[in-house]
Design an enzyme around this catalytic site. Sequence first.
Site, PDB file in Angstrom:
ATOM      1  N   SER A 121      -2.887  -1.113   8.791  1.00 24.41           N
ATOM      2  CA  SER A 121      -3.869  -0.787   9.819  1.00 24.41           C
ATOM      3  C   SER A 121      -5.132  -1.623   9.758  1.00 24.41           C
ATOM      4  O   SER A 121      -5.874  -1.720  10.731  1.00 24.41           O
ATOM      5  CB  SER A 121      -4.248   0.696   9.725  1.00 24.41           C
ATOM      6  OG  SER A 121      -4.897   0.958   8.488  1.00 24.41           O
ATOM      7  N   CYS A 174       1.088  11.389 -17.057  1.00 29.17           N
ATOM      8  CA  CYS A 174       0.480  12.471 -17.835  1.00 29.17           C
ATOM      9  C   CYS A 174      -1.007  12.185 -18.014  1.00 29.17           C
ATOM     10  O   CYS A 174      -1.389  11.124 -18.514  1.00 29.17           O
ATOM     11  CB  CYS A 174       1.163  12.587 -19.197  1.00 29.17           C
ATOM     12  SG  CYS A 174       0.424  13.837 -20.273  1.00 29.17           S
ATOM     13  N   HIS A 223      -1.215   1.404  -4.550  1.00 30.95           N
ATOM     14  CA  HIS A 223      -1.603   2.801  -4.376  1.00 30.95           C
ATOM     15  C   HIS A 223      -0.702   3.757  -5.155  1.00 30.95           C
ATOM     16  O   HIS A 223      -0.705   4.959  -4.908  1.00 30.95           O
ATOM     17  CB  HIS A 223      -1.617   3.167  -2.888  1.00 30.95           C
ATOM     18  CG  HIS A 223      -2.728   2.518  -2.140  1.00 30.95           C
ATOM     19  ND1 HIS A 223      -2.722   2.356  -0.775  1.00 30.95           N
ATOM     20  CD2 HIS A 223      -3.903   1.974  -2.566  1.00 30.95           C
ATOM     21  CE1 HIS A 223      -3.838   1.719  -0.396  1.00 30.95           C
ATOM     22  NE2 HIS A 223      -4.561   1.488  -1.466  1.00 30.95           N
ATOM     23  N   GLY A 265       2.353  -4.642   8.925  1.00 24.65           N
ATOM     24  CA  GLY A 265       2.385  -3.205   9.142  1.00 24.65           C
ATOM     25  C   GLY A 265       1.257  -2.431   8.500  1.00 24.65           C
ATOM     26  O   GLY A 265       1.437  -1.279   8.103  1.00 24.65           O
ATOM     27  N   VAL A 291       3.514   4.103  -1.036  1.00 22.69           N
ATOM     28  CA  VAL A 291       3.916   4.783  -2.265  1.00 22.69           C
ATOM     29  C   VAL A 291       5.406   5.092  -2.251  1.00 22.69           C
ATOM     30  O   VAL A 291       5.930   5.660  -3.217  1.00 22.69           O
ATOM     31  CB  VAL A 291       3.098   6.082  -2.483  1.00 22.69           C
ATOM     32  CG1 VAL A 291       1.631   5.745  -2.667  1.00 22.69           C
ATOM     33  CG2 VAL A 291       3.285   7.067  -1.325  1.00 22.69           C
ATOM     34  N   ASP A 292       6.115   4.718  -1.193  1.00 24.44           N
ATOM     35  CA  ASP A 292       7.564   4.899  -1.165  1.00 24.44           C
ATOM     36  C   ASP A 292       8.243   3.837  -2.026  1.00 24.44           C
ATOM     37  O   ASP A 292       7.596   2.936  -2.559  1.00 24.44           O
ATOM     38  CB  ASP A 292       8.094   4.870   0.275  1.00 24.44           C
ATOM     39  CG  ASP A 292       7.876   3.535   0.974  1.00 24.44           C
ATOM     40  OD1 ASP A 292       8.358   2.514   0.453  1.00 24.44           O
ATOM     41  OD2 ASP A 292       7.244   3.511   2.050  1.00 24.44           O
ATOM     42  N   GLN A 311       0.829  -1.201   0.000  1.00 19.45           N
ATOM     43  CA  GLN A 311       0.000   0.000   0.000  1.00 19.45           C
ATOM     44  C   GLN A 311       0.866   1.255   0.000  1.00 19.45           C
ATOM     45  O   GLN A 311       0.357   2.365  -0.170  1.00 19.45           O
ATOM     46  CB  GLN A 311      -0.894   0.008   1.250  1.00 19.45           C
ATOM     47  CG  GLN A 311      -1.903  -1.123   1.314  1.00 19.45           C
ATOM     48  CD  GLN A 311      -2.600  -1.160   2.661  1.00 19.45           C
ATOM     49  OE1 GLN A 311      -2.094  -1.749   3.607  1.00 19.45           O
ATOM     50  NE2 GLN A 311      -3.757  -0.525   2.754  1.00 19.45           N
ATOM     51  N   ASN A 333       2.220  -7.044  13.065  1.00 16.54           N
ATOM     52  CA  ASN A 333       1.946  -5.622  13.228  1.00 16.54           C
ATOM     53  C   ASN A 333       2.409  -5.165  14.598  1.00 16.54           C
ATOM     54  O   ASN A 333       2.612  -5.975  15.505  1.00 16.54           O
ATOM     55  CB  ASN A 333       0.441  -5.343  13.075  1.00 16.54           C
ATOM     56  CG  ASN A 333       0.164  -3.955  12.524  1.00 16.54           C
ATOM     57  OD1 ASN A 333       0.986  -3.053  12.616  1.00 16.54           O
ATOM     58  ND2 ASN A 333      -1.026  -3.769  11.959  1.00 16.54           N
TER      59      ASN A 333
END
Length: 234
Positions: free
Chosen positions: A179, A118, A110, A177, A94-95, A92, A203
């Site tokens: 939620s 574009c 995500h 990790g 975006v890093d 999930q 978690n």
Amino acid sequence: MSSNLVILTGAGISAESGLGTFRDPDGLWARFDWRELATPEAFAAKPEEVHAFYNARRAGLKTSTPNAAHHALVELEKAWIARGGEFLLVTQNVDDLHDKAGSERLVHMHGELSKMRCEHCGYVHDAFDEITTDLPCLNCRRAGGLRPHIVWFGEMPMEMDLIFDQLGSCDLFVAIGTSGTVYPAAGFSQVAKEAGARCIEINLETTDTSPVFDEVRNGQATQSVPAWVAEMVG
């Protein structure tokens, strides 16, 4: 090892690399209003402000490095595939820490902060350090259409057909990790469970979806994930 393994990771696996979570009391959405920064409507109304937010977050990636949990999952991927199993890591996040660590069978559901898209032609490319509204697309050369390659609220996550296909045939599902509050990812454990998979949650603390899992391990990701991987590849 089971033949088909699907792993889901969330912000908790990157927190120990210094990247902020979203929904914790001191997380990003406690300090910033997602309605103003993470929706297509916000981008249409105030593109400069949205770009500034994501440009700052992108800059933060440069000083962040993968931690022991990210590296352990790379070790597991290699071992699992070497033994003939199917492996998919769905994040999930975006890093780019899974990418930096060396994960290959990886889906960013995500989106990716390190990429831009574009809206005129759909072209996806590595992101500039600073994206602005006047920059031209590297493909169609039209300006004003570049946006972060991020799934915003109200948009459909990426690669969902692939993810549900793998969940429907997996033998082992592991959530790390995350939620357990953001859908559709929060429902992955139930899908896997109904497909007959054993489900494990790793978690920092229990979540709303913990009762679905066959096994729950609580603790820091940098300790819990390498320990679990060591058992799996042992």
